[in-house]
Design an enzyme around this catalytic site. Structure first.
Site, PDB file in Angstrom:
ATOM      1  N   LYS A  38      34.912  52.826  34.298  1.00  0.00           N
ATOM      2  CA  LYS A  38      35.989  53.510  35.031  1.00  0.00           C
ATOM      3  C   LYS A  38      37.273  53.432  34.225  1.00  0.00           C
ATOM      4  O   LYS A  38      37.492  52.479  33.448  1.00  0.00           O
ATOM      5  CB  LYS A  38      36.218  52.921  36.420  1.00  0.00           C
ATOM      6  CG  LYS A  38      36.760  51.492  36.489  1.00  0.00           C
ATOM      7  CD  LYS A  38      38.286  51.363  36.483  1.00  0.00           C
ATOM      8  CE  LYS A  38      38.710  50.023  35.964  1.00  0.00           C
ATOM      9  NZ  LYS A  38      40.003  49.627  35.809  1.00  0.00           N
ATOM     10  N   ASP A  41      36.308  46.830  41.965  1.00  0.00           N
ATOM     11  CA  ASP A  41      35.933  48.076  41.293  1.00  0.00           C
ATOM     12  C   ASP A  41      34.461  48.438  41.469  1.00  0.00           C
ATOM     13  O   ASP A  41      34.016  49.473  40.962  1.00  0.00           O
ATOM     14  CB  ASP A  41      36.185  47.961  39.778  1.00  0.00           C
ATOM     15  CG  ASP A  41      37.663  47.839  39.438  1.00  0.00           C
ATOM     16  OD1 ASP A  41      38.489  48.370  40.190  1.00  0.00           O
ATOM     17  OD2 ASP A  41      37.967  47.220  38.403  1.00  0.00           O
TER      18      ASP A  41
HETATM   19  O1  C5P Z   1      38.047  42.127  42.559  1.00  0.00           O
HETATM   20  P1  C5P Z   1      37.844  41.546  41.200  1.00  0.00           P
HETATM   21  O2  C5P Z   1      36.910  40.372  41.207  1.00  0.00           O
HETATM   22  O3  C5P Z   1      37.508  42.536  40.156  1.00  0.00           O
HETATM   23  O4  C5P Z   1      39.271  40.955  40.791  1.00  0.00           O
HETATM   24  C1  C5P Z   1      39.438  40.084  39.698  1.00  0.00           C
HETATM   25  C2  C5P Z   1      40.826  39.454  39.780  1.00  0.00           C
HETATM   26  O5  C5P Z   1      41.832  40.458  39.530  1.00  0.00           O
HETATM   27  C3  C5P Z   1      41.184  38.885  41.140  1.00  0.00           C
HETATM   28  O6  C5P Z   1      40.776  37.553  41.274  1.00  0.00           O
HETATM   29  C4  C5P Z   1      42.705  38.996  41.142  1.00  0.00           C
HETATM   30  O7  C5P Z   1      43.280  37.958  40.394  1.00  0.00           O
HETATM   31  C5  C5P Z   1      42.952  40.280  40.362  1.00  0.00           C
HETATM   32  N1  C5P Z   1      43.112  41.469  41.240  1.00  0.00           N
HETATM   33  C6  C5P Z   1      44.274  41.586  41.987  1.00  0.00           C
HETATM   34  N2  C5P Z   1      44.439  42.681  42.790  1.00  0.00           N
HETATM   35  C7  C5P Z   1      43.497  43.634  42.873  1.00  0.00           C
HETATM   36  C8  C5P Z   1      42.306  43.533  42.129  1.00  0.00           C
HETATM   37  C9  C5P Z   1      42.151  42.421  41.310  1.00  0.00           C
HETATM   38  O8  C5P Z   1      45.169  40.731  41.922  1.00  0.00           O
HETATM   39  N3  C5P Z   1      43.689  44.683  43.658  1.00  0.00           N
END
Ligand code: C5P
Length: 303
Positions: A16, A146
């Site tokens: 993406k 994502d």
């Molecule tokens: O959701 P995902 O595991 O991909 O997110 C990884 C990290 O990225 C989260 O632990 C957070 O620190 C950060 N993040 C965030 N806000 C989002 C998506 C991700 O702060 N909307």
């Protein structure tokens, strides 16, 4: 308990990019509210699931991608996806998963999320579960912000922390040069840098610019170039100042727009067409591995 109905299933899921990434101030749960326009591009991860005695995972890469940092234990997102679906569907037969990565690791292209999305669909098919789409998307959202978009693909709006995905109307295909970087970046570290830079004062309710939605609906590449943006970019560039040089080089080489992909360090260059993208990529190859990709492409698909 459903039994495996097939010997193996392979699913391909796309990388993406965020055409626009609006980021609000950090929430109490540590995530940031997003308003993003996702586009799936033609770099893919393929996950193959087979019934096995024990849960396991292996990983190889097509092209020049370094997979040495990919965890091969229960923390791997593809394996977590398989186990989560098994629990949800009442399946007790383990699977072995194999990932063939065509998406750079820790690059800001949601490569791990593509693995997770592909594993969900592969196991759902292998086990004959036919999990309703809404439930599969809900499970995907639990795995990562994502991951739902990896199932949906195309061009889509992302809200919440990115996991609430709504398809966007679009026409046409866009040509991108994707400049990858051998040294990945940690997404949490980039968000932490964003918090420091904005002092927690970014716009509380970010929105996708109307011009961008209109550009996609019209298939107007120049209008799209004028409306792309990434609120995380200043934070990524503060952590990796050298990326700014490559972005400028792409613009000097006539790219219509340059932006950091997600949390970086991959940089994206929007071009008129494939021929133009080839010219821009030639110049950018002095700065890293410059590959051509086009979007939108579909979300996770059984091969
Ligand atoms: O959701 P995902 O595991 O991909 O997110 C990884 C990290 O990225 C989260 O632990 C957070 O620190 C950060 N993040 C965030 N806000 C989002 C998506 C991700 O702060 N909307």
């Amino acid at each position: 308990m459903p039994e495996p109905v097939l010997a193996e299933v392979s699913v391909r899921a796309p990388a993406k990019i965020n055409l626009h990434l609006g980021v609000g101030p950090v929430r109490a749960d540590g995530f940031h509210p997003l308003a993003t326009a996702y586009q799936a591009i033609s770099l893919f991860s393929t996950v193959t699931a087979r019934p096995a005695e024990e849960w396991s995972i292996t990983c190889t890469a097509s092209d020049d991608i370094d997979v040495s940092s990919v965890p091969l234990d229960d923390s791997n997102l593809a394996l977590r996806a398989a186990r989560l679906l098994a629990e949800h569907g009442g399946v007790t037969t383990p699977v072995s998963l194999h990932i063939d990565k065509g998406i750079p690791v820790a690059g800001g292209l949601a490569g791990g999320s593509a693995d997770g999305a592909a594993a969900l669909l592969a196991c759902d098919t292998l086990w004959g579960l036919r999990t309703p789409r809404a439930q599969l998307l809900e499970l995907a959202g639990r795995l990562g912000s994502d991951v739902p978009f990896g199932l949906v693909g195309g061009s889509a709006a992302g809200h919440g922390r990115g996991e609430v995905v709504t398809e966007l109307g679009d026409v046409g295909t866009y040509d991108w040069v994707v400049l990858t970087n051998p040294r990945g970046m940690s997404t949490p570290a980039v968000y932490a840098e964003f918090d420091e830079l904005t002092d927690g004062q970014s716009i509380p309710d970010p929105e996708i610019p109307a011009e961008l939605i209109d550009a996609l609906a019209a298939g107007d590449v120049r209008a799209l170039a004028g409306s792309v943006g990434n609120d995380l970019q200043p934070a990524s560039l503060r952590l990796r100042p050298e990326l700014a040089e490559a972005m400028q080089a792409g613009l000097d080489a006539s790219a219509l727009a340059a932006l950091v992909s997600g949390s970086g360090p991959t940089c994206l260059f929007l071009c008129e067409d494939t021929g133009h993208a080839r010219q821009v990529a030639d110049v950018l190859s002095a700065y890293g591995r410059a590959v051509l990709a086009s979007g939108p492409v579909s979300g996770a698909r059984v091969l």
